[in-house]
Design a protein around this motif. Structure first.
Motif, PDB file in Angstrom:
ATOM      1  N   ASN A 261      -0.145  10.507   4.855  1.00  0.00           N
ATOM      2  CA  ASN A 261      -0.211   9.478   3.819  1.00  0.00           C
ATOM      3  C   ASN A 261      -0.933  10.058   2.612  1.00  0.00           C
ATOM      4  N   ASP A 309       6.549   3.217   5.847  1.00  0.00           N
ATOM      5  CA  ASP A 309       5.991   2.181   4.967  1.00  0.00           C
ATOM      6  C   ASP A 309       4.757   2.666   4.215  1.00  0.00           C
ATOM      7  N   SER A 311       1.952   3.517   5.269  1.00  0.00           N
ATOM      8  CA  SER A 311       0.781   2.779   5.763  1.00  0.00           C
ATOM      9  C   SER A 311       0.234   3.471   7.000  1.00  0.00           C
ATOM     10  N   GLY A 322       3.671   1.929  11.222  1.00  0.00           N
ATOM     11  CA  GLY A 322       3.126   2.965  10.360  1.00  0.00           C
ATOM     12  C   GLY A 322       2.806   4.250  11.116  1.00  0.00           C
ATOM     13  N   TRP A 495      -2.526  -0.051  -1.325  1.00  0.00           N
ATOM     14  CA  TRP A 495      -2.566   0.902  -0.220  1.00  0.00           C
ATOM     15  C   TRP A 495      -3.918   0.886   0.485  1.00  0.00           C
ATOM     16  N   LYS A 498      -4.005  -1.659   3.278  1.00  0.00           N
ATOM     17  CA  LYS A 498      -3.276  -1.303   4.491  1.00  0.00           C
ATOM     18  C   LYS A 498      -4.086  -0.403   5.414  1.00  0.00           C
TER      19      LYS A 498
END
Length: 674
Positions: A261, A309, A311, A322, A495, A498
């Motif tokens: 991420n 996603d 996440s 995620g 973000w 999340k």
């Protein structure tokens, strides 16, 4: 000696096998199964040597599906002889191959906190029950304990099937003692003659025990089976110490699946397609530097994909989405960056890779306080109150002393206003020309003069400092400061909600945190910084990330910025780094290297270099954003000259005096005519 071992026999009671065969036969067991006993003896000695060298002080479990197994009975007898040396033998529950009792295996082995190491000895000589035992291993969660030593005994035809089975996918140390494929289980009496015939046919064949080992990466990075021994017991004893070599020094190009991420400076990447869950290429960040060191040290390759996603994942009915969902389904080997949390630890193992970042507040830089208040800012409100009270008190006392002197001597009395002006003039370094004529008044005036000297000196020096260096307002530093401000708002990026910040604000029970979460606005960074610039707004974000943004786009060449980053903050995670899927066999090795890098200070140095380089690249590739700074912020004049703006307080006092004198004059005129 098997010091401290703990042995649990599952479905394998120690049975006196000889008595079973000898019923109605009339000849001893030794004459019936000489070949079988030789093989059993060899296997028993091998198993005992493995236990002595690699499973000392461990919790052992013996698994079989037959109640009358030569192998299990012999191994149990051999290990039970060491009871005096500290070995504890527990009789397990009896069950058939169709009904496996798993409770003892689950609670007595995997979840016993007293267990420091674990070992499994599995009897697979009944080839028809192999799949049943492997299913038991999968359902028992053996895959979550990669360091469990597994020793299996079975036929040669099932070596690869067993050692490469899915239930052993994470097992690092697994041995298979392969026997020749004849039935070692004691049959019923009506199969006695058939067994004798089969053993006679096997007499001319080699009945030695072959020892195979499961290797994780020897087949071009994929699991495979290695033959490690084929010989007598003496030669096996020589290699016992080297049965389980280090398999993580070379991954042989094994492909690791990485989920990522974007969270600079920890992780940053470019995506070829821009779609979710697509392959990405890491740019210069902490992960790219760490993985470069790891891949060169352990010789593995990587496939890095963006988390679904974008996440980290949340739990719904026991299932995560995620990044955590990939780890839970074992579709990724590890991912990051990610912080530790109680719910997350159910599906991952945490390895600390970076310095933990904190959640901070971004507010407008402290603004100068109004200059017209500069003449009263040298003293606090309480000091001003005490000073005015002292001045009035001295005036009254001086007037009373002079009235008492008039009563004694009959001289002219001084008015109260005169006494007040005298004390006031003294405080302003301009006392009247005629001091008190009484000795008591002179003593009081002398003490008052000393007091005024100290007060005026302190005021003058503090006033000069306040006129040259402007005092500024205090920005919010904590969440408590936010809720105490009137008409103040705050926001956070999507973000962040999340990840760990979202978990923190949504689950915290503190009233302040709950109020912050209730009034939280979800905005993007650029929009939030624009609202901060307008005032009465704070942006909640992580410190490293927002430091790069502000220094890149909202700071001029003199290092000036309109934004203030709070010095205090909230540390949401005890650790911050990589999350590994449960049972990843290389987790311990990766964690050790990460700790070595942190302890050496390399990761902290890399963090500074990554941030500095990114700021330099951003400032070189993009112009300073115009909304970032105002014209006054660009002034770098180091010479401090007093201007009208700084001395406006004195003029306000003068103007106020003119107005007050006018009203007094008007009152005198009215009083004179009436």
């Amino acid at each position: 000696m098997l010091l401290g071992c703990r042995i649990v026999a599952l479905a394998a009671a120690v049975v006196n096998s000889a008595s079973i065969l000898s019923q109605d036969v009339g000849e001893p067991v030794e004459q019936v199964s000489v070949m079988v006993n030789q093989v059993v003896e060899q296997v028993t000695v091998m198993v005992k040597q493995v236990v002595e060298h690699h499973l000392s002080s461990c919790h052992l479990v013996l698994i079989t599906t037959s109640q009358h197994s030569h192998i299990t009975s012999a191994v149990l007898r051999s290990l039970s002889e060491s009871v005096e040396a500290g070995v504890v033998v527990e009789a397990g529950l009896m069950f058939s191959k169709y009904q496996l009792e798993q409770k003892l295996l689950f609670k007595g082995l995997w979840y016993d906190v007293r267990t420091t190491c674990r070992g499994l000895i599995i009897d697979l000589t009944d080839i028809n029950s192999t799949s049943l035992v492997l299913r038991l291993l999968e359902e028992s969660g053996l895959w979550m304990l990669p360091e469990t030593v597994v020793v299996m005994v079975g036929g040669r035809s099932t070596v690869k099937e067993v050692l490469l089975h899915h239930s052993l996918r994470n097992t690092v140390n697994a041995l298979y003692l392969a026997l020749h494929d004849f039935n070692l289980h004691l049959p019923p009496l009506y199969q006695y003659k058939r067994l004798m015939k089969n053993l006679t046919q096997e007499r001319g064949k080699r009945r030695g025990v072959k020892v195979y080992r499961r290797c994780l990466f020897c087949n071009n990075g994929e699991p495979d089976v290695q033959l490690v021994h084929l010989g007598n017991l003496h030669s096996f004893d020589l290699i016992t110490d080297n049965l389980f070599p280090d398999q993580f020094s070379n991954f042989n190009g094994h492909m690791l699946r990485v989920s990522s991420n974007r969270f600079f400076p920890y992780t940053d990447y470019t995506s070829g397609t821009g779609e979710q869950d697509s392959l990405v290429t890491l740019t210069d960040c902490m992960d790219s530097r760490l993985l470069s060191v790891f891949s060169s040290a352990y010789n593995f390759s990587m496939e890095t994909r963006e988390a679904p996603d974008r996440s980290w994942g949340s739990e719904v009915d026991g299932k995560f989405n995620g990044m955590l969902g990939l780890l839970q389904r074992e579709e990724a080997d590890f991912g990051g960056p990610i912080g530790s949390a109680a719910k997350r630890m159910k599906v991952m193992e945490e390895a600390s890779a970076y310095e933990v970042d904190m959640l901070c507040l971004v507010s407008l830089n402290p603004s100068p306080l109004p200059q017209y208040l500069s003449i009263i800012r040298p003293f606090t409100a309480s000091l001003w109150l005490v000073l005015m009270t002292s001045e009035v008190t001295v005036s009254v006392i001086l007037w009373l002393l002079l009235r008492a002197w008039k009563w004694i001597t009959g001289t002219h009395v001084v008015r109260l206003s005169t006494a007040f002006l005298y004390s006031w003039g003294t405080l302003l370094n301009k006392p009247p020309k005629h001091p008190s004529i009484s000795y008591s008044g002179k003593v009081l005036v002398g003490v008052w003069l000393v007091f005024c000297l100290v007060i005026t000196t302190g005021y003058s020096s503090s006033l000069i400092a306040h006129l040259t260096v402007q005092s500024k307002s205090k920005p919010p530093e904590t969440l408590e400061d936010l809720v105490s401000l009137n008409n103040w708002r705050w926001g956070i990026e999507p973000w962040n909600m999340k990840g760990s910040p979202g978990i923190y604000f949504s689950t915290h029970t503190d009233p302040v945190v709950k109020l912050i979460y209730k009034k939280m606005e979800v905005v993007r960074a650029e929009e939030a910084l624009s609202m901060v610039k307008e005032g009465s707004y704070s942006f909640i974000t992580t410190k490293y990330y927002i430091t790069v943004v502000i220094q890149s786009f909202y700071t001029n060449i003199y290092g000036q910025s309109p934004y203030y980053i709070s010095r205090s903050g909230i540390y949401l995670n005890a650790d911050f780094g990589w999350g590994f899927r449960k049972g990843a066999p290389f987790f311990r090795r990766f964690n050790q290297l990460l700790l070595q890098l942190k302890d050496s200070g390399i990761t902290n140095q890399w963090m500074k270099e990554v941030i500095t380089r990114r700021v330099r690249e951003n400032r070189g590739g993009a112009a300073l954003r115009p909304e970032g700074l105002s014209g006054n912020d660009l002034n770098d004049d180091r010479t401090q000259v007093l201007r009208l703006h700084q001395l406006q307080g004195a003029f306000y006092v003068l103007f106020l005096g003119y107005v007050l004198a006018s009203f007094v004059l008007l009152a005198e005129i009215v009083s004179h005519y009436h």
